[in-house]
Design an enzyme around this catalytic site. Structure first.
Site, PDB file in Angstrom:
ATOM      1  N   ARG A 159       8.167 -12.307  15.264  1.00  0.00           N
ATOM      2  CA  ARG A 159       9.135 -12.860  15.688  1.00  0.00           C
ATOM      3  C   ARG A 159       9.384 -13.790  17.276  1.00  0.00           C
ATOM      4  O   ARG A 159       9.171 -15.658  16.575  1.00  0.00           O
ATOM      5  CB  ARG A 159      10.925 -12.065  16.431  1.00  0.00           C
ATOM      6  CG  ARG A 159      11.150 -11.828  15.101  1.00  0.00           C
ATOM      7  CD  ARG A 159      12.539 -10.295  15.986  1.00  0.00           C
ATOM      8  NE  ARG A 159      11.314  -9.215  16.059  1.00  0.00           N
ATOM      9  CZ  ARG A 159      12.344  -8.286  16.717  1.00  0.00           C
ATOM     10  NH1 ARG A 159      13.476  -7.772  16.265  1.00  0.00           N
ATOM     11  NH2 ARG A 159      11.751  -6.914  16.915  1.00  0.00           N
ATOM     12  N   ASP A 177       7.372 -10.417   9.467  1.00  0.00           N
ATOM     13  CA  ASP A 177       8.767  -9.591   9.178  1.00  0.00           C
ATOM     14  C   ASP A 177       9.419 -10.392   8.613  1.00  0.00           C
ATOM     15  O   ASP A 177      10.733 -10.483   9.466  1.00  0.00           O
ATOM     16  CB  ASP A 177       8.800  -8.781  10.234  1.00  0.00           C
ATOM     17  CG  ASP A 177       8.236  -7.636  10.565  1.00  0.00           C
ATOM     18  OD1 ASP A 177       7.401  -7.125  10.002  1.00  0.00           O
ATOM     19  OD2 ASP A 177       7.409  -7.812  11.421  1.00  0.00           O
ATOM     20  N   ILE A 227       3.119  14.539   1.451  1.00  0.00           N
ATOM     21  CA  ILE A 227       1.880  15.471   1.105  1.00  0.00           C
ATOM     22  C   ILE A 227       0.685  15.152   0.975  1.00  0.00           C
ATOM     23  O   ILE A 227       0.537  13.744   1.165  1.00  0.00           O
ATOM     24  CB  ILE A 227       2.613  16.599  -0.461  1.00  0.00           C
ATOM     25  CG1 ILE A 227       1.727  16.060  -1.119  1.00  0.00           C
ATOM     26  CG2 ILE A 227       3.298  17.176  -0.262  1.00  0.00           C
ATOM     27  CD1 ILE A 227       2.377  16.969  -2.389  1.00  0.00           C
ATOM     28  N   ASN A 236      -1.735  14.735  -1.340  1.00  0.00           N
ATOM     29  CA  ASN A 236      -2.066  14.340  -2.438  1.00  0.00           C
ATOM     30  C   ASN A 236      -1.473  13.081  -1.981  1.00  0.00           C
ATOM     31  O   ASN A 236      -2.166  12.037  -2.852  1.00  0.00           O
ATOM     32  CB  ASN A 236      -1.404  15.033  -3.739  1.00  0.00           C
ATOM     33  CG  ASN A 236      -2.666  15.236  -4.611  1.00  0.00           C
ATOM     34  OD1 ASN A 236      -3.806  14.707  -4.566  1.00  0.00           O
ATOM     35  ND2 ASN A 236      -1.352  14.333  -5.474  1.00  0.00           N
ATOM     36  N   LEU A 283       2.539   0.550   6.294  1.00  0.00           N
ATOM     37  CA  LEU A 283       3.507   1.434   5.708  1.00  0.00           C
ATOM     38  C   LEU A 283       3.570   2.574   6.066  1.00  0.00           C
ATOM     39  O   LEU A 283       4.330   3.261   5.824  1.00  0.00           O
ATOM     40  CB  LEU A 283       2.983   0.840   4.116  1.00  0.00           C
ATOM     41  CG  LEU A 283       2.371   0.137   3.390  1.00  0.00           C
ATOM     42  CD1 LEU A 283       2.056  -0.239   1.672  1.00  0.00           C
ATOM     43  CD2 LEU A 283       3.839  -0.985   3.265  1.00  0.00           C
ATOM     44  N   LYS A 284       2.816   2.729   7.347  1.00  0.00           N
ATOM     45  CA  LYS A 284       3.516   3.772   8.157  1.00  0.00           C
ATOM     46  C   LYS A 284       3.421   5.284   6.579  1.00  0.00           C
ATOM     47  O   LYS A 284       4.409   5.960   6.381  1.00  0.00           O
ATOM     48  CB  LYS A 284       4.673   3.754   8.595  1.00  0.00           C
ATOM     49  CG  LYS A 284       4.352   3.242   9.441  1.00  0.00           C
ATOM     50  CD  LYS A 284       5.516   2.529  10.460  1.00  0.00           C
ATOM     51  CE  LYS A 284       5.827   1.947  12.208  1.00  0.00           C
ATOM     52  NZ  LYS A 284       5.659   0.751  10.765  1.00  0.00           N
ATOM     53  N   LEU A 285       2.088   5.494   5.911  1.00  0.00           N
ATOM     54  CA  LEU A 285       2.518   6.782   5.074  1.00  0.00           C
ATOM     55  C   LEU A 285       2.482   8.088   5.751  1.00  0.00           C
ATOM     56  O   LEU A 285       2.216   8.598   7.174  1.00  0.00           O
ATOM     57  CB  LEU A 285       1.512   6.462   4.621  1.00  0.00           C
ATOM     58  CG  LEU A 285       1.012   4.897   3.459  1.00  0.00           C
ATOM     59  CD1 LEU A 285      -0.764   5.574   2.328  1.00  0.00           C
ATOM     60  CD2 LEU A 285       2.184   4.977   2.629  1.00  0.00           C
TER      61      LEU A 285
END
Length: 229
Positions: free
Chosen positions: A208, A13, A68, A70, A63-65
């Site tokens: 960290r 990070d 919708i 598709n 990435l925490k998609l």
């Protein structure tokens, strides 16, 4: 420490590739698994992910998609080309089902993010949820199990109860890991490395406490020793 090394994920990070590369170089063979989230992904981190995979490291794309069906499916297909080992998406049933279908037949471990470790009951109320964090975590965990996901992201404080819900096979990845005596920062639901493993976590994400340490390798070794113990 082989087993512990496979279960420690260092969170890169950091704001740019130069710092990330320095962290990876300093840690060397001590660490074999790295997390890349939004901050670094938007600064060239996806190219670094490909490099890490080529160098024999494992990569967790945080990435925490959520979109919708598709769009989620196409995003997963693109991630498959990178060679990442893990990918997160928010644990909403429709999104999880679309992602599982897109990743079917591959080794990509899809992880459902239940409740962020920076959130507590007051934060959930502000966001419109009339439910306490642990209850929502367990609901999302059960939905992830039903969808066929590879694992769950949750606080180590909920790992034991999540394990009861998802059974023995799913991965439980726990951020918010802090060695004893370290600063919690913006994390509200934290646990030490050893206690997290005892609670049922399979992988620990540590950012960290390692990346910001004066001696990063020593910090990683100390955490690995705690995990091994």
């Amino acid at each position: 420490m082989t087993n512990a090394r496979d279960r420690l994920i260092v969170g890169l990070d950091v704001p740019d590739l130069a710092i990330a590369s320095a962290v990876v170089s300093e840690l060397g063979d001590t660490v074999s698994f790295y997390k890349i989230g939004y901050q670094l992904a938007f600064a060239g981190g996806l190219d670094l992910a490909r490099e890490l995979v080529r160098d024999g490291k494992q990569v967790f794309l945080d990435l925490k998609l959520l979109d919708i069906d598709n769009t989620v499916a196409k995003g997963v297909e693109s991630v498959l080309g990178i060679g990442a080992s893990m990918l997160t998406l928010h644990a909403y049933p429709k999104a999880m089902r679309a992602a599982v279908e897109a990743a079917r037949g591959t080794d990509l471990c899809l992880l459902g993010v239940t409740v962020l470790t920076s959130m507590d009951a007051e934060d959930l109320r502000e966001a419109g949820y009339d439910i306490d964090p642990q209850a929502l975590v367990l609901r999302r965990a059960e939905q992830a199990r039903q969808a066929g996901m590879g694992g769950i992201v949750c606080s180590a404080a909920e790992a034991a109860s999540v394990r009861d819900v998802v059974g023995p096979d799913l991965a439980i990845v726990t951020p918010g890991i802090r060695p004893a005596g370290s600063d919690h920062g913006d994390q509200k639901r934290v646990m030490t490395p050893a206690d997290a493993l005892r609670s049922g976590a399979t992988h620990l994400v540590v950012g960290r406490p390692i990346v910001k340490a004066a001696d990063r390798k020593a910090a990683a070794l100390a955490i690995l020793a705690d995990m091994q113990a």
